[in-house]
Design an enzyme around this catalytic site. Structure first.
Site, mmCIF file in Angstrom:
data_model
loop_
_atom_site.group_PDB
_atom_site.id
_atom_site.type_symbol
_atom_site.label_atom_id
_atom_site.label_comp_id
_atom_site.label_asym_id
_atom_site.label_seq_id
_atom_site.Cartn_x
_atom_site.Cartn_y
_atom_site.Cartn_z
ATOM 1 N N ALA A 73 0.494 6.669 6.367
ATOM 2 C CA ALA A 73 1.881 6.724 7.250
ATOM 3 C C ALA A 73 2.777 6.002 6.416
ATOM 4 C CB ALA A 73 1.474 5.969 8.354
ATOM 5 N N GLY A 98 -3.387 7.380 6.654
ATOM 6 C CA GLY A 98 -3.073 8.582 6.963
ATOM 7 C C GLY A 98 -3.366 9.749 6.311
ATOM 8 N N GLU A 132 -6.979 10.596 6.615
ATOM 9 C CA GLU A 132 -7.162 11.002 7.997
ATOM 10 C C GLU A 132 -6.718 12.452 8.003
ATOM 11 O OE1 GLU A 132 -4.973 7.737 9.532
ATOM 12 O OE2 GLU A 132 -6.558 7.231 11.179
ATOM 13 N N GLU A 189 -5.807 0.293 6.464
ATOM 14 C CA GLU A 189 -4.968 -0.213 7.403
ATOM 15 C C GLU A 189 -5.332 -1.831 7.811
ATOM 16 O OE1 GLU A 189 -6.517 2.570 7.502
ATOM 17 O OE2 GLU A 189 -4.834 4.259 8.303
HETATM 18 N N1 COA Z 1 4.463 4.039 2.951
HETATM 19 C C1 COA Z 1 5.687 4.021 2.273
HETATM 20 N N2 COA Z 1 5.792 3.932 1.048
HETATM 21 C C2 COA Z 1 4.794 4.117 0.322
HETATM 22 C C3 COA Z 1 3.534 4.146 0.791
HETATM 23 C C4 COA Z 1 3.240 4.185 2.104
HETATM 24 N N3 COA Z 1 1.856 4.319 2.854
HETATM 25 N N4 COA Z 1 2.793 4.332 -0.257
HETATM 26 C C5 COA Z 1 3.511 4.136 -1.400
HETATM 27 N N5 COA Z 1 4.695 4.231 -1.050
HETATM 28 C C6 COA Z 1 5.985 4.111 -2.003
HETATM 29 C C7 COA Z 1 6.108 2.763 -2.558
HETATM 30 O O1 COA Z 1 6.756 1.784 -1.793
HETATM 31 C C8 COA Z 1 6.775 2.879 -3.730
HETATM 32 O O2 COA Z 1 8.194 3.268 -3.347
HETATM 33 P P1 COA Z 1 9.367 2.230 -4.147
HETATM 34 O O3 COA Z 1 9.439 2.846 -5.716
HETATM 35 O O4 COA Z 1 10.621 2.930 -3.547
HETATM 36 O O5 COA Z 1 9.090 1.025 -4.302
HETATM 37 C C9 COA Z 1 6.299 4.275 -4.108
HETATM 38 O O6 COA Z 1 5.765 4.923 -2.833
HETATM 39 C C10 COA Z 1 5.370 4.426 -5.095
HETATM 40 O O7 COA Z 1 4.451 3.459 -4.772
HETATM 41 P P2 COA Z 1 3.656 2.305 -5.611
HETATM 42 O O8 COA Z 1 2.950 1.037 -4.876
HETATM 43 O O9 COA Z 1 4.753 1.574 -6.703
HETATM 44 O O10 COA Z 1 2.698 3.039 -6.678
HETATM 45 P P3 COA Z 1 1.409 2.375 -7.153
HETATM 46 O O11 COA Z 1 0.847 3.268 -8.208
HETATM 47 O O12 COA Z 1 1.522 0.833 -7.671
HETATM 48 O O13 COA Z 1 0.375 1.978 -6.289
HETATM 49 C C11 COA Z 1 -0.865 2.675 -4.054
HETATM 50 C C12 COA Z 1 -0.251 3.152 -5.394
HETATM 51 C C13 COA Z 1 -1.430 3.948 -3.392
HETATM 52 C C14 COA Z 1 -2.010 1.778 -4.235
HETATM 53 C C15 COA Z 1 0.108 1.942 -3.174
HETATM 54 O O14 COA Z 1 1.563 2.685 -3.369
HETATM 55 C C16 COA Z 1 -0.361 1.557 -2.101
HETATM 56 O O15 COA Z 1 -1.290 0.606 -1.842
HETATM 57 N N6 COA Z 1 0.356 2.237 -0.998
HETATM 58 C C17 COA Z 1 0.060 1.795 0.531
HETATM 59 C C18 COA Z 1 -1.337 2.418 0.954
HETATM 60 C C19 COA Z 1 -1.652 2.036 2.221
HETATM 61 O O16 COA Z 1 -1.737 1.214 2.665
HETATM 62 N N7 COA Z 1 -1.796 3.252 3.321
HETATM 63 C C20 COA Z 1 -2.019 3.265 4.640
HETATM 64 C C21 COA Z 1 -0.653 2.943 5.341
HETATM 65 S S1 COA Z 1 -1.104 2.624 7.236
#
Ligand code: COA
Length: 259
Positions: A66, A111, A114, A134
């Site tokens: 999400a 999400g 999910e 989460e």
């Molecule tokens: N919601 C909003 N934005 C997200 C996102 C999310 N769940 N996951 C990634 N993004 C965005 C990042 O903020 C970033 O945006 P920006 O370039 O404007 O800063 C872009 O997507 C790229 O992500 P980034 O974190 O730079 O890539 P990465 O390769 O370093 O890391 C992940 C990848 C997936 C490990 C990391 O993005 C992450 O942990 N995301 C969240 C996962 C999460 O907790 N999901 C559950 C949500 S309830």
């Protein structure tokens, strides 16, 4: 249907729905969820669509969860509604009586995991990463992760994955039953098409009834599930498709269910 956040393409009766926010790793924001819900409803009612594939744009992510920037602003009432909305969309996916395959091409977190679990079958590329992180955000999954994960991998494994919030690689996901198949990224489309080709050669009504019997039966006492199965078995016996399938066998020819 016009979508800002999805790509929708029909290929030989299969509707490919691609979540298309690659710069945000296809994170599910409100607008994307609304579009996804409408896209699934449209696929359900379109007779030309025989199956659905859900995937993510870009090479890095299926769906990274999400959209955390939206979560950050939610109060308790809104958060509950947020969860119910996502659950409704994912339930709609699971209850589609056409086969739905998740082609998991990268991160499937929160999400995203999910969403993949609401699909009937999951095919993952070797670089896919699953997880329900989460708890690291001080949240619990809100799109039925606490319900579907234990149903797929068992209570003990699900609790360990949910409580640690750790990543689950594609190979482990296959070993524990979270995904059906793993392949190299460049083989993902062909692998999905191979599975769907086998399914779509079968009687469509029988396929739909299998989905219904499993979906509804799992939430029923065993005897009630068996009664549901027997009832659907009976309904199938009234169809041309059962006549064609059994007659084709007896005539030693291949059954033709779709003209
Ligand atoms: N919601 C909003 N934005 C997200 C996102 C999310 N769940 N996951 C990634 N993004 C965005 C990042 O903020 C970033 O945006 P920006 O370039 O404007 O800063 C872009 O997507 C790229 O992500 P980034 O974190 O730079 O890539 P990465 O390769 O370093 O890391 C992940 C990848 C997936 C490990 C990391 O993005 C992450 O942990 N995301 C969240 C996962 C999460 O907790 N999901 C559950 C949500 S309830």
């Amino acid at each position: 249907m016009t979508c800002d956040n999805l790509l929708i393409e029909d290929l030989e009766g299969v509707r490919w729905i691609t979540l298309n926010r690659p710069d945000k790793l296809n994170a599910l924001n409100r607008d994307t969820l609304v579009e996804l819900d409408a896209a699934v409803a449209a696929a359900a009612s379109d007779d030309a669509v025989h199956a659905v594939v859900v995937t993510g744009a870009g090479e890095k992510a299926f769906v990274a969860g999400a959209d955390i920037s939206e979560l950050n602003t939610l109060g308790p009432v809104e958060a509950k509604e947020f969860a119910l909305r996502g659950q409704a969309t994912f339930n709609r996916i699971e209850r589609l009586t056409k086969p739905v395959v998740a082609a998991v091409n990268g991160f499937a977190l929160g999400g995203g995991c999910e969403l993949s679990m609401s699909c009937h079958i999951r095919v993952a590329s070797a670089n896919a990463i699953f997880g329900q992180p989460e708890v690291k955000l001080g949240l619990i999954p809100g799109y039925a992760g606490t319900q579907r994960l234990p149903r797929l991998v068992g209570k003990g494994r699900a609790l360990e994955i949910l409580l640690t919030g750790r990543n689950v690689g594609a190979e482990e996901a296959e070993r524990i039953g979270l995904v059906n198949a793993v392949c190299q990224p460049e083989e993902l489309t062909a692998t999905v098409n191979g599975i769907l080709g086998k399914i779509l050669a079968n009687g469509p009504l029988a396929v739909a009834h299998c989905i219904e019997a499993v979906n509804h039966g799992l939430d029923m006492p065993f005897d009630d599930g068996c009664l549901l199965e027997a009832t659907l078995f009976g309904v199938g016996a009234a169809s041309d498709q059962m006549a064609e399938g059994t007659t084709a066998f007896l005539e030693k020819r291949k059954a033709v269910f779709r003209s």
